[in-house]
Design a protein around this motif. Structure first.
Motif, mmCIF file in Angstrom:
data_model
loop_
_atom_site.group_PDB
_atom_site.id
_atom_site.type_symbol
_atom_site.label_atom_id
_atom_site.label_comp_id
_atom_site.label_asym_id
_atom_site.label_seq_id
_atom_site.Cartn_x
_atom_site.Cartn_y
_atom_site.Cartn_z
ATOM 1 N N ILE A 19 -5.404 -3.637 5.322
ATOM 2 C CA ILE A 19 -3.983 -4.258 5.338
ATOM 3 C C ILE A 19 -3.467 -4.240 6.783
ATOM 4 N N SER A 46 0.868 -1.076 0.159
ATOM 5 C CA SER A 46 -0.236 -0.106 0.028
ATOM 6 C C SER A 46 0.844 1.308 0.110
ATOM 7 N N LYS A 47 0.490 2.289 -0.943
ATOM 8 C CA LYS A 47 1.266 3.517 -1.159
ATOM 9 C C LYS A 47 0.871 4.549 -0.035
ATOM 10 N N ASP A 48 -0.324 4.067 0.494
ATOM 11 C CA ASP A 48 -0.728 5.107 1.618
ATOM 12 C C ASP A 48 -0.401 4.882 2.964
ATOM 13 N N HIS A 87 -8.698 0.540 2.031
ATOM 14 C CA HIS A 87 -7.864 -0.769 1.802
ATOM 15 C C HIS A 87 -6.496 -0.741 2.565
ATOM 16 N N ALA A 88 -6.131 0.609 2.921
ATOM 17 C CA ALA A 88 -4.904 0.403 3.866
ATOM 18 C C ALA A 88 -5.127 0.238 5.301
#
Length: 334
Positions: free
Chosen positions: A202, A172-174, A198-199
């Protein structure tokens, strides 16, 4: 695990100069307690033939994970907070996250703390299984629980735990890592636009994985303790010949199972606040003061294992006392 680097209001750990000093003293004492306690555990396990067993190897793995917290995780917090006391401001990297700074210290320390926590939970789970087999199926103990199989499981637990620890920042880039102003520790942080679900999904892998293992550990402990209780009842009512049956667990196996049960309860109690905090973040609560206590209660757990061993394991206590006493000739390594 807080979302972003927004400035926070005065928190319980750092409202006044006295609070800041007490916090730093607590962190430094915690480092010494973790290093001392787990070094003693490793010395007892590796320096005594009696502990060269699958259970001993698992205890050494648990002590190594706890030792890493005292060597890497807590000292970074001490450095940041001492800098704040002396210079009036924390180091520049504490104001930025890992997405803004390439060589951010939390890139290493954050996954280290998460990985060691996961290793501890996995090791306690393996210890519980090992003791359960010894109690429930004593005739199969020697054939099922071997040093080679235990060593392989230990390696897999370390690899799997640290793979899971780096999963959030890989997928995740967030998600980034930051020195959190509330917990005073390196945490995962959710940034980006809005509130990316979605972050958080995870990050929820951590409490889901941990409580799945802890739940399984509790169930296995219940089975073991039920067997121990039945065995105790049989010893009171059966004839002498029956009570000496080799199919029954030994006294040392029973006592070891109770020790592992105590470890499980201690870790569950220390980890639960973190899980509550993560779920609270998911539904939008920051809980700044609570996050400080949650993360440092978990860190404190790294020095409790040796205390539990010393209280409940007479052989461990005796050997530890020998190692810490002034030398009087040749050590007894039997």
């Amino acid at each position: 695990m807080l979302s972003g680097l927004e400035p926070t209001n005065c928190t319980v750990c750092c409202c006044t100069l006295a609070n800041k000093i007490l916090m730093v003293v607590f962190m430094i004492l915690l480092i010494f307690a973790i290093l001392f306690g787990n070094s003693v555990t490793l010395a007892v396990v590796f320096g005594t033939k009696h502990f060269h067993t699958p259970q001993g190897y698992l205890k050494a793995s648990l002590a190594t994970a706890d030792l890493a917290v005292g060597v890497f995780v807590v000292p970074l917090s001490v450095y940041a907070e001492v800098s704040l006391l002396i210079n009036g401001s924390t180091p520049e990297w504490t104001m930025r996250n890992s997405q803004d700074l390439t060589l951010h210290p939390c890139i290493f320390i954050g996954p280290m703390f998460a990985g060691c926590t996961l290793v501890s939970i996995t090791t306690i789970f393996l210890l519980t299984i090992e003791r359960s087999i010894a109690v429930v199926k004593p005739l199969h103990k020697e054939s099922v629980i071997t040093k080679k199989r235990t060593s392989v499981l230990i390696v897999l637990s370390w690899l799997g735990s640290f793979l899971l620890a780096v999963t959030p920042i890989i997928f995740s880039k967030d998600i980034s890592l930051e020195y959190n102003p509330c917990s005073r520790m390196c945490n995962y942080a959710v940034g980006g636009n809005g509130f990316p679900s979605h972050a958080w999904n995870i990050l929820l892998l951590f409490p889901v994985f941990d409580f799945t293992l802890l739940g399984g550990t509790m169930v296995i402990n219940i089975i073991s303790f039920s067997t121990i209780r039945q065995h105790s009842k049989r010893r009171k009512h059966l004839a002498e010949a029956d009570s000496q049956s080799i199919t029954k667990p030994t006294f040392s196996d029973i006592k070891a199972a109770r020790t592992i049960g105590t470890l499980t309860l201690a870790f569950t109690a220390s980890f639960t606040p973190i899980a509550v905090f993560v779920v609270g973040n998911v539904i939008g609560n920051e809980w700044c003061n609570f996050s400080f206590f949650a993360f440092w209660i978990l860190a404190t757990n790294s020095c409790w294992n040796v205390i539990i061993y010393s209280v409940r394991d007479q052989k461990f206590r005796h050997r530890a006392h020998q190692l810490l006493a002034l030398p009087r000739g040749k050590n007894d390594n039997t």
